[in-house]
Design an enzyme around this catalytic site. Structure first.
Site, PDB file in Angstrom:
ATOM      1  N   GLY A 131       0.893  -1.153  -0.070  1.00 58.54           N
ATOM      2  CA  GLY A 131       0.016   0.006   0.107  1.00 58.54           C
ATOM      3  C   GLY A 131       0.866   1.135   0.014  1.00 58.54           C
ATOM      4  N   CYS A 132       1.734   1.325   0.722  1.00 60.06           N
ATOM      5  CA  CYS A 132       2.662   2.435   0.885  1.00 60.06           C
ATOM      6  C   CYS A 132       3.549   2.707  -0.534  1.00 60.06           C
ATOM      7  CB  CYS A 132       3.716   2.205   2.033  1.00 60.06           C
ATOM      8  SG  CYS A 132       2.652   2.375   3.737  1.00 60.06           S
ATOM      9  N   THR A 133       3.779   1.441  -0.999  1.00 63.47           N
ATOM     10  CA  THR A 133       4.651   1.699  -2.412  1.00 63.47           C
ATOM     11  C   THR A 133       3.639   2.292  -3.384  1.00 63.47           C
ATOM     12  OG1 THR A 133       5.995   0.017  -1.685  1.00 63.47           O
ATOM     13  CG2 THR A 133       5.846   0.483  -3.817  1.00 63.47           C
TER      14      THR A 133
END
Length: 150
Positions: free
Chosen positions: A43-45
């Site tokens: 998700g953060c990527t």
């Protein structure tokens, strides 16, 4: 989340290259301050890569993007290099800024409760005042929502 119209808490943190950054140095510019849980997670990527994709539009609007997580400077450097992120990642291992912006919250996964960073974004105006907030955001299309908010 902090209230719209309030002064954004000041901070001084190290970036992915070990250089100090403070909110004060961005006076006169709009600041996109986005908080994310962890480097190199799916998700953060996705969220970071979408900010990267839309980075030219943020620049056109005179906005600076700053990503903050509790990960180390070394972790940020690897994350930034792996995905060629053109913006600054700030390390807050002591959670001082994360707590000041009220994004350190109780979370739950598979019935287990734990503390973590709530994916959130603050739009701070040229005078250092919180102009917009985005809480509990989804990684996909978030940067487009922030762009619309500028």
């Amino acid at each position: 989340m902090l209230a719209i119209g309030t002064k954004a808490p000041s901070f001084e943190l190290l970036d992915q290259d070990g250089q100090k950054h403070s909110l004060q140095e961005y006076r006169g510019k709009k600041v996109i301050l986005y908080f994310y849980p962890k480097d190199n997670t799916s998700g953060c990527t996705k969220e970071a890569c979408e900010f990267k994709e839309n980075y030219p539009q943020f620049q056109e609007k005179g906005a600076v993007i700053l990503g903050i997580s509790k990960d180390s400077v070394t972790s940020h450097k690897k994350f930034q290099e792996a995905f060629q992120l053109p913006f600054t990642l700030l390390s807050d291992p002591d959670l001082e800024v994360i707590r000041a912006y009220e994004v350190w919250v109780e979370k739950s996964m598979y019935g287990r409760k734990y503390m973590g960073v709530e994916r959130s974004t603050y739009l701070i105006n040229e005078e250092g005042i919180i102009e917009k907030t985005f809480q509990k955001v989804k990684p996909t299309n978030h940067s487009k929502d922030v762009l619309k908010g500028l």
